[in-house]
Design an enzyme around this catalytic site. Sequence first.
Site, PDB file in Angstrom:
ATOM      1  N   CYS A 142       9.175  -3.359   1.524  1.00  0.00           N
ATOM      2  CA  CYS A 142       9.631  -2.790   2.726  1.00  0.00           C
ATOM      3  C   CYS A 142      11.307  -2.693   2.690  1.00  0.00           C
ATOM      4  O   CYS A 142      11.609  -1.702   1.856  1.00  0.00           O
ATOM      5  CB  CYS A 142       9.351  -3.761   3.781  1.00  0.00           C
ATOM      6  SG  CYS A 142       7.626  -4.100   4.039  1.00  0.00           S
ATOM      7  N   ASP A 188       0.525   3.811   7.823  1.00  0.00           N
ATOM      8  CA  ASP A 188       1.725   3.440   7.488  1.00  0.00           C
ATOM      9  C   ASP A 188       2.904   4.416   8.553  1.00  0.00           C
ATOM     10  O   ASP A 188       2.891   5.547   7.956  1.00  0.00           O
ATOM     11  CB  ASP A 188       2.376   3.459   6.173  1.00  0.00           C
ATOM     12  CG  ASP A 188       3.686   2.573   5.919  1.00  0.00           C
ATOM     13  OD1 ASP A 188       4.470   2.529   6.820  1.00  0.00           O
ATOM     14  OD2 ASP A 188       3.714   2.133   4.795  1.00  0.00           O
ATOM     15  N   HIS A 220       1.153  -0.963   6.573  1.00  0.00           N
ATOM     16  CA  HIS A 220       2.430  -1.325   6.109  1.00  0.00           C
ATOM     17  C   HIS A 220       2.343  -2.803   6.021  1.00  0.00           C
ATOM     18  O   HIS A 220       2.081  -3.421   6.964  1.00  0.00           O
ATOM     19  CB  HIS A 220       3.360  -0.652   7.125  1.00  0.00           C
ATOM     20  CG  HIS A 220       4.951  -1.010   6.576  1.00  0.00           C
ATOM     21  ND1 HIS A 220       5.523  -0.051   6.010  1.00  0.00           N
ATOM     22  CD2 HIS A 220       5.826  -2.014   6.909  1.00  0.00           C
ATOM     23  CE1 HIS A 220       6.733  -0.667   5.564  1.00  0.00           C
ATOM     24  NE2 HIS A 220       6.755  -1.694   6.150  1.00  0.00           N
TER      25      HIS A 220
END
Length: 252
Positions: A142, A188, A220
């Site tokens: 991330c 995502d 995600h």
Amino acid sequence: MTSLPPGSCCYQGVKHQGEATGSYSKLNDFEIYTNYPADKSTEYGVLIITDVIGHRFINAQLIADQFAANGYFVMMPDLFYEDVVPLNNRPAGFDIHEWLKGAYNEEKKSHLPPVVDPIVEACITEMRTKYGVKKIGAVGYCFGGKYVVRYLKPGKIDAGYTAHPSFIDAEELKAIEGPLSISAAEIDHIFPAEKRHESEVILKDLGFPYQINLYSGVEHGFAVRGNPEKRTVQYAKESAFLQAVQWFKEHL
């Protein structure tokens, strides 16, 4: 941008069960988590650049320990000077964009490149000098994906891997000088299909080895915070980790 700014999906997920086997120490003014392979070798290293939940998150530590078990010396820094985002427990009125600017810590220290870059630089230097690491692979989850891309250059990072990256500028991706592997989630909003395709075009034009794996049925954050009780998610998490291991085996 080849991925969008972070959102609430960057700090939601499932805490995993397990006991970490690494240790904490200080590097300059920040804490690091380290672990060694069974033979204590430091020839090959992995620098883990975490998501916003930070280096003390057990999920991240278990991943770090897995890289160590696969033969790599591992270093994972506190990128945020303890000002992390709690998993599933953000304060009322929390705004991750304000957090990035340092709004919620006493020193108003931001979590932007001017602050994060020196931490990554110090880790790379420490790995190459104190620990004698000859080849470094970087893993970014991330938030951390941006810094894998920023440091994928000769003398810095030798091979990069990122899962569901956030807020990477197109110009940053165009500036890489080494092999990059990406694990992407089907669902995502930060790294959606159009951004994934944009990244693919950039990587193809650069000419360095690249890989983009798309995992179906996951969202995600799956590679770090996915629910292990859901077989689809656990399979994707395990496969994404093996993707990174195989990438480094090939390119380090």
